[in-house]
Design an enzyme around this catalytic site. Structure first.
Site, PDB file in Angstrom:
ATOM      1  CE  LYS A 172      -4.010  -1.709   2.597  1.00 36.75           C
ATOM      2  NZ  LYS A 172      -4.999  -1.515   1.541  1.00 36.75           N
TER       3      LYS A 172
ATOM      4  NE  ARG B 241     -10.954  -9.780  -2.005  1.00 33.42           N
ATOM      5  CZ  ARG B 241     -11.255  -8.889  -2.939  1.00 33.42           C
ATOM      6  NH1 ARG B 241     -11.534  -9.278  -4.174  1.00 33.42           N
ATOM      7  NH2 ARG B 241     -11.294  -7.604  -2.656  1.00 33.42           N
TER       8      ARG B 241
HETATM    9  N1  BES Z   1      -8.185  -3.567   4.312  1.00 34.44           N
HETATM   10  C1  BES Z   1      -8.339  -3.173   2.969  1.00 34.44           C
HETATM   11  C2  BES Z   1      -9.638  -2.398   2.699  1.00 34.44           C
HETATM   12  C3  BES Z   1      -9.768  -1.041   3.340  1.00 34.44           C
HETATM   13  C4  BES Z   1      -9.413   0.093   2.645  1.00 34.44           C
HETATM   14  C5  BES Z   1     -10.315  -0.911   4.583  1.00 34.44           C
HETATM   15  C6  BES Z   1      -9.576   1.339   3.222  1.00 34.44           C
HETATM   16  C7  BES Z   1     -10.475   0.338   5.157  1.00 34.44           C
HETATM   17  C8  BES Z   1     -10.111   1.455   4.479  1.00 34.44           C
HETATM   18  C9  BES Z   1      -8.326  -4.402   2.064  1.00 34.44           C
HETATM   19  O1  BES Z   1      -7.555  -5.439   2.503  1.00 34.44           O
HETATM   20  C10 BES Z   1      -7.798  -3.964   0.754  1.00 34.44           C
HETATM   21  O2  BES Z   1      -6.651  -3.611   0.694  1.00 34.44           O
HETATM   22  N2  BES Z   1      -8.626  -3.995  -0.280  1.00 34.44           N
HETATM   23  C11 BES Z   1      -8.251  -3.584  -1.577  1.00 34.44           C
HETATM   24  C12 BES Z   1      -8.805  -4.582  -2.555  1.00 34.44           C
HETATM   25  C13 BES Z   1      -8.257  -4.425  -3.938  1.00 34.44           C
HETATM   26  C14 BES Z   1      -6.784  -4.785  -3.967  1.00 34.44           C
HETATM   27  C15 BES Z   1      -9.040  -5.311  -4.863  1.00 34.44           C
HETATM   28  C16 BES Z   1      -8.804  -2.186  -1.821  1.00 34.44           C
HETATM   29  O3  BES Z   1      -9.911  -1.894  -1.360  1.00 34.44           O
HETATM   30  O4  BES Z   1      -8.116  -1.389  -2.424  1.00 34.44           O
HETATM   31 MN    MN Z   2      -5.540  -5.266   1.882  1.00 34.49          MN
END
Ligand code: BES
Ligand code: MN
Ligand code: ZN
Length: 495
Positions: A274, A348
């Protein structure tokens, strides 16, 4: 802060709070106080144009004719619209005001309200609940707090003529508040302190409330074939854990209800790292697991007449040399294979094995998972609703109703084959991301493949597990969202 249900006798010290309903005459206690003040309360209301609108506050300093040093009125809005959430907000608003005014003790008059849909005992209990939720603090890591940064209010009494019934109602609410406090603490804790093993340890401690708690480590999960969950944790030095909590308050052979929580104690994204800005928020990526844990505590503390299981998938998503790569293919406990295309779509993967395990072992009446799953749900719904995904209309309706009643609201989004196709993989049974579009829905479609036909609903709480600003009954970053919703769902439909 100590919240109590007290008699209806007017206090001699501290602050007195008089709720007011918009558009009708004063409630009985306020009427009596106005008499003692020779009409001074009504004059103050008129001077300040106080009409009892929801959230409106009137502050009378050093009122004459009554013993207390401060007198407040707080608006509840129109009588017919007075509900649980409004009462809680009013009491919560007052707790913040009283602390700001450096008040140490307060009493609030819980008079019956004609036309409101709540009994006098419930009115008292929800005023108490609002105060309790508002008094939450997470300040254990400050070493240099000055006295004037600390709250002053130590006693909050709810005055009622229905003392015995109100005490019973407050006991139940107070059990729920315990669950909310625990969930908030878990979300607020820093990720060097709260990691899979320390989280599991906190769950173990809940046996003192009558919960049965088991913890599975990596060896046991390997035996079960949980390659999907284990793949996420393999880049971390912290050992992944699966926690199983059981509350057996129902009939011996009654099938349990099941709650499953995403517990990523920190989500760096893994090799699909990230961006740095705001990454600290990812300590809250265990908000689903926190809500499930808080709910289990609430059910146990109020001795709910239900059999319930709570399953947590606890992992840390880190990018070390052992971490999984985009392109890896893992085999889940269900036997289905998954091509990892983005290691940041890890929630997931954790839930896939946690859900499969839950249905396989417990054959539950239904499963509800809670997860801070996608940033996309924030884009769609903001911080106001959690996303609800389910193919089961009845369970969806029950959740929507429980949401409205508890104030923790959900909004249903669609699912279906056309979305399911988006997670096809060239190399395995599925891939762990869809395209750019409908990101929250493709995540839900993924989960659906691990439910084995058991009635199931998924709540995407990425927008509600923590918040940008404080609210009257939710002052901290971690909200504890989900505890009151799930408790209400159980209380209204499964006890
Ligand atoms: N934990 C994150 C989702 C999230 C984002 C929670 C912002 C709270 C605030 C999750 O694991 C994630 O990184 N999801 C990705 C999925 C994508 C790679 C398909 C996302 O939402 O960008
Ligand atoms: Mn994630
Ligand atoms: Zn995540």
């Amino acid at each position: 802060m100590n919240v109590t249900i007290a008699t209806a006798t007017l206090p001699k010290t501290g602050a007195l709070i008089l709720p007011a309903v918009e558009g009708t005459s004063l409630l009985p206690t306020a009427e009596a106080v106005d008499k003692a003040m020779s009409g001074g309360l009504k004059r103050a209301m008129k001077a300040a144009d106080f009409k009892g609108k929801a959230g409106q506050v009137l502050d009378v300093v050093a009122p004459e004719g009554v013993g207390v040093s401060r007198l407040y009125m707080v608006g509840l809005g129109a009588a017919r619209s007075v509900k649980q959430a409004g009462l809680e907000t009013a009491a919560g608003t007052m707790v913040a005001r009283l602390n700001a005014a450096r008040v140490k003790q307060a009493s609030i008059a819980a008079d019956p309200i004609a036309d409101a849909d709540l009994s006098d005992a419930d009115i008292a209990a929800h005023l108490a609940m609002g105060a309790q939720l508002a008094a939450y603090r997470f300040d254990g890591y400050f070493t240099k707090q000055k006295p004037d940064q600390k709250p002053t209010l130590t006693k909050f009494a709810v005055m009622t003529k229905a003392q015995a019934r109100a005490k019973k109602a407050w006991e139940i609410q107070s059990a729920i508040a315990q669950g909310v406090y625990l969930a908030r603490d878990l979300v607020n804790e820093p990720p060097n302190i709260l990691y899979p093993e320390s989280f599991a340890k906190k769950c173990k401690a809940l046996t003192s409330h009558g919960l049965k708690v088991e913890v599975l480590g990596e060896k046991q999960m390997e035996k079960l074939g949980m390659g999907s969950l284990l793949g996420v944790g393999q880049g971390s030095v912290r050992e992944s854990q699966l926690v199983v909590m059981r509350w057996e308050g129902g009939a011996q052979n009654a099938k349990p209800v099941a709650f499953v929580g995403k517990g990523v104690t920190f989500d760096t994204g893994g090799i699909s790292l990230k961006p740095g800005a705001g990454m600290e928020d990812m300590k809250g990526d265990m908000g689903g697991a926190a809500a499930v844990t808080g709910t289990m505590l609430a059910l146990a503390a109020r001795k709910a007449k239900v059999n319930a299981v709570g399953v947590l998938g606890l992992v840390e998503n880190m990018p070390d040399a052992g971490a999984q790569r985009p392109g890896d293919i893992v085999t889940s406990m269900s036997g289905q294979t998954i091509e990892i295309q983005n290691t940041d779509a890890e929630g997931r993967l954790v839930l896939a094995d946690a859900l499969w395990y839950t249905q396989d072992r417990f054959k539950p009446r239904f499963m509800i998972d809670l997860a801070t799953l996608t940033g996309a749900i924030l884009v769609a719904l903001g911080e106001e609703h959690a996303g609800l995904f389910s193919e089961n209309d009845k369970l969806s309706d029950q959740l929507s109703e429980a949401g409205k009643a508890s104030g923790e609201t959900v909004w249903r989004l669609p699912m279906g084959d056309a979305y399911d196709k988006l997670i096809k993989s060239k190399f395995a049974d599925m891939r762990n991301i869809g395209g750019r579009n409908a990101g929250s829905i493709t995540a839900a479609q993924f989960l659906n493949r691990f439910t084995n036909g058991v009635p199931w609903a998924h709540l995407d709480i990425a927008g509600t597990a923590w918040q940008s600003g404080a609210k009257p009954t939710s002052p901290s970053w971690g909200t504890g969202w989900g505890v009151r919703l799930l408790n209400r769902l159980v209380a209204d439909n499964f006890e």
